[in-house]
Write an enzyme that holds these catalytic residues in place. Structure first.
Site, PDB file in Angstrom:
ATOM      1  N   GLY A 154      -8.517  -5.350   7.642  1.00 55.28           N
ATOM      2  CA  GLY A 154      -9.280  -5.559   6.408  1.00 55.28           C
ATOM      3  C   GLY A 154      -8.357  -5.500   5.211  1.00 55.28           C
ATOM      4  N   ILE A 156      -7.105  -2.991   3.492  1.00 56.50           N
ATOM      5  CA  ILE A 156      -5.991  -2.037   3.556  1.00 56.50           C
ATOM      6  C   ILE A 156      -4.981  -2.500   4.604  1.00 56.50           C
ATOM      7  CG2 ILE A 156      -5.368   0.337   4.168  1.00 56.50           C
ATOM      8  CD1 ILE A 156      -8.014   1.212   2.831  1.00 56.50           C
ATOM      9  N   ARG A 176     -12.145  -7.336  15.729  1.00 51.18           N
ATOM     10  CA  ARG A 176     -13.222  -7.961  16.516  1.00 51.18           C
ATOM     11  C   ARG A 176     -13.079  -9.472  16.548  1.00 51.18           C
ATOM     12  NH1 ARG A 176     -18.279  -5.038  13.800  1.00 51.18           N
ATOM     13  NH2 ARG A 176     -16.951  -5.504  12.042  1.00 51.18           N
ATOM     14  N   ILE A 231      -4.085   6.189   9.192  1.00 50.91           N
ATOM     15  CA  ILE A 231      -4.567   6.356   7.809  1.00 50.91           C
ATOM     16  C   ILE A 231      -6.041   5.967   7.735  1.00 50.91           C
ATOM     17  CG2 ILE A 231      -2.373   6.110   6.590  1.00 50.91           C
ATOM     18  CD1 ILE A 231      -3.015   3.116   6.215  1.00 50.91           C
ATOM     19  N   ARG A 233      -9.369   7.304  10.123  1.00 52.14           N
ATOM     20  CA  ARG A 233     -10.150   8.520  10.287  1.00 52.14           C
ATOM     21  C   ARG A 233      -9.680   9.215  11.549  1.00 52.14           C
ATOM     22  NH1 ARG A 233     -11.437   8.067   5.807  1.00 52.14           N
ATOM     23  NH2 ARG A 233     -13.475   7.745   4.871  1.00 52.14           N
ATOM     24  N   ASP A 257      -2.533  11.097   8.533  1.00 51.24           N
ATOM     25  CA  ASP A 257      -3.117  11.534   7.260  1.00 51.24           C
ATOM     26  C   ASP A 257      -4.536  12.030   7.452  1.00 51.24           C
ATOM     27  OD1 ASP A 257      -4.525  10.073   4.343  1.00 51.24           O
ATOM     28  OD2 ASP A 257      -3.206  11.824   4.353  1.00 51.24           O
ATOM     29  N   GLU A 262     -11.148  18.041   9.744  1.00 49.35           N
ATOM     30  CA  GLU A 262     -10.485  18.416   8.493  1.00 49.35           C
ATOM     31  C   GLU A 262     -11.271  19.543   7.796  1.00 49.35           C
ATOM     32  OE1 GLU A 262     -10.281  14.751   6.341  1.00 49.35           O
ATOM     33  OE2 GLU A 262      -9.072  13.778   7.873  1.00 49.35           O
ATOM     34  N   HIS A 280      -4.985  14.221   4.320  1.00 52.41           N
ATOM     35  CA  HIS A 280      -5.968  13.189   3.936  1.00 52.41           C
ATOM     36  C   HIS A 280      -5.837  12.890   2.441  1.00 52.41           C
ATOM     37  CE1 HIS A 280     -10.192  11.378   4.764  1.00 52.41           C
ATOM     38  NE2 HIS A 280      -9.475  10.616   3.973  1.00 52.41           N
TER      39      HIS A 280
HETATM   40  C1  8YV Z   1     -11.294  10.020   0.602  1.00 48.52           C
HETATM   41  C2  8YV Z   1     -11.011   8.145   1.927  1.00 48.52           C
HETATM   42  O1  8YV Z   1     -12.602   9.524   0.670  1.00 48.52           O
HETATM   43  O2  8YV Z   1     -11.746   6.416   0.532  1.00 48.52           O
HETATM   44  C3  8YV Z   1     -11.881   6.985   1.637  1.00 48.52           C
HETATM   45  O3  8YV Z   1     -12.673   6.643   2.541  1.00 48.52           O
HETATM   46  O4  8YV Z   1     -10.844   8.551   3.037  1.00 48.52           O
HETATM   47  C4  8YV Z   1     -10.378   8.876   0.810  1.00 48.52           C
HETATM   48  O5  8YV Z   1     -10.201   8.114  -0.338  1.00 48.52           O
HETATM   49  C5  8YV Z   1     -11.169  10.764  -0.651  1.00 48.52           C
HETATM   50  O6  8YV Z   1     -11.408  12.041  -0.241  1.00 48.52           O
HETATM   51  C6  8YV Z   1     -12.150  10.283  -1.719  1.00 48.52           C
HETATM   52  O7  8YV Z   1     -12.995  11.339  -2.080  1.00 48.52           O
END
Ligand code: 8YV
Length: 317
Positions: A154, A156, A176, A231, A233, A257, A262, A280
């Site tokens: 995507g 990123i 996919r 980077i 989840r 990250d 967490e 993170h």
């Molecule tokens: C966190 C992220 O959310 O954008 C996301 O999905 O994982 C990070 O940017 C960050 O903690 C924003 O609050």
């Protein structure tokens, strides 16, 4: 005129909280000594929720807000938000895509470079006196020319590819669907991608399809010279399988990250020399978190002035 009642589940950046406070009547669930009592008192008045990926928004909380009109979350990931339950009540959810692409992609490259070039062991090599006592640090491996498999291509993932190409990496991706406008090779088979690549970098969203997508089989396919960069989840990786693969040398290293629980990172990961860990914080710059926070403010303003939302969550396909 009475201000619109807004429930704060997770606070925004200070500047944007100031803007919100000037415009709305904020109810701070994040600070409430008795959240239940607060919801009993104001739940029926709440027309908007401010939260983030970290704060989330549950279906149970949604049920306490009968007159809710919009949920505005700071974060691109929507895995902690009950988007479908909101959709069933006709409540739009907004998130913060695009403004964080560069910083998150930078973190991906930072972790990749630090992991392959063993930045942290190098730092320790000096600080712990090894350079003086034992001479040069053992050689590490070049990024140049390595094959990078981006899992999830995507916004990123594409930003990572731009950076990785500048470092002389060969890019391919898994997703996919093939993206005809993309010049890089597409893989429909993750195992094959892992076998063909030196580095797997994860940017997929966390959902039922990607839960533990990176499992022992994928890690074995990546192999003892392979590296994993996450980077996305923590939930998209079988963390126990990753720890075992790292401990047993079935992969060479990992740059992480994100983690499953967490902020609790498994001790076994903390004990490893072949990992680089970050809390993170891929989007965690003043500039980017400010842009994300401003999107929360601007989406609420758009909603309550009858204008189109700036960044609504698209339909879950
Ligand atoms: C966190 C992220 O959310 O954008 C996301 O999905 O994982 C990070 O940017 C960050 O903690 C924003 O609050």
């Amino acid at each position: 005129m009475n201000k619109i009642d807004v429930l704060v589940v997770w606070p925004n950046r200070p500047e944007q909280m100031k803007q919100l406070d000037e415009t709305y009547h904020l109810h701070r669930l994040d600070q409430a000594a008795d959240p239940d009592a607060l919801l009993d008192a104001v739940g029926s008045r709440i027309r908007a929720v401010v939260t983030s990926h970290g704060g989330g928004f549950s279906a149970d909380l949604l049920a306490r807000l009968p007159n809710l009109e919009i949920v505005a979350s700071s974060g691109v990931g929507i895995d902690s938000l009950c988007v479908e339950a909101c959709r069933q009540r006709g409540i739009p959810v907004t998130h913060t895509p695009d403004v964080l692409n560069a910083d998150v992609a930078d973190m991906g490259m930072l972790l990749l470079l630090a992991t392959l070039r063993r930045l942290l062991p190098g730092e320790r090599w000096i600080r712990e006196g090894h350079w003086r006592n034992q001479g040069m640090m053992p050689l590490n491996t070049s990024v140049q020319g390595k094959r990078l498999g981006i899992v999830g291509f995507g916004r990123i993932g594409k930003a990572v590819a731009v950076r990785a190409e500048a470092f002389g990496m060969q890019i391919c991706y898994y997703g996919r669907h093939a993206q005809p406008q993309v010049a890089y090779p597409w893989y429909a088979d993750l195992i094959q991608l892992a076998q063909d690549c030196d580095v797997l970098l994860l940017t997929v969203p966390a959902n039922s399809e990607t839960h533990r997508l990176i499992n022992a089989e994928v890690l074995t396919a990546l192999g003892p010279q392979g590296y994993l960069i996450n980077i996305a989840r923590g939930a998209v990786v079988d963390e126990s399988a990753l720890i075992e693969a790292l401990q047993q040398g079935r992969i060479a290293g990992a740059g992480l990250d994100v983690f499953v629980e967490e902020p609790n990172v498994p001790d076994a990961l903390l004990a490893l020399d072949n990992v680089v860990l970050q809390p993170h914080c891929a989007s965690g710059t003043v500039e980017t978190r400010g842009a994300m926070a401003q999107l929360v403010v601007d989406n609420l303003a758009a909603h309550f002035s009858g204008r189109a939302l700036l960044t609504p969550v698209k339909k879950l396909d």
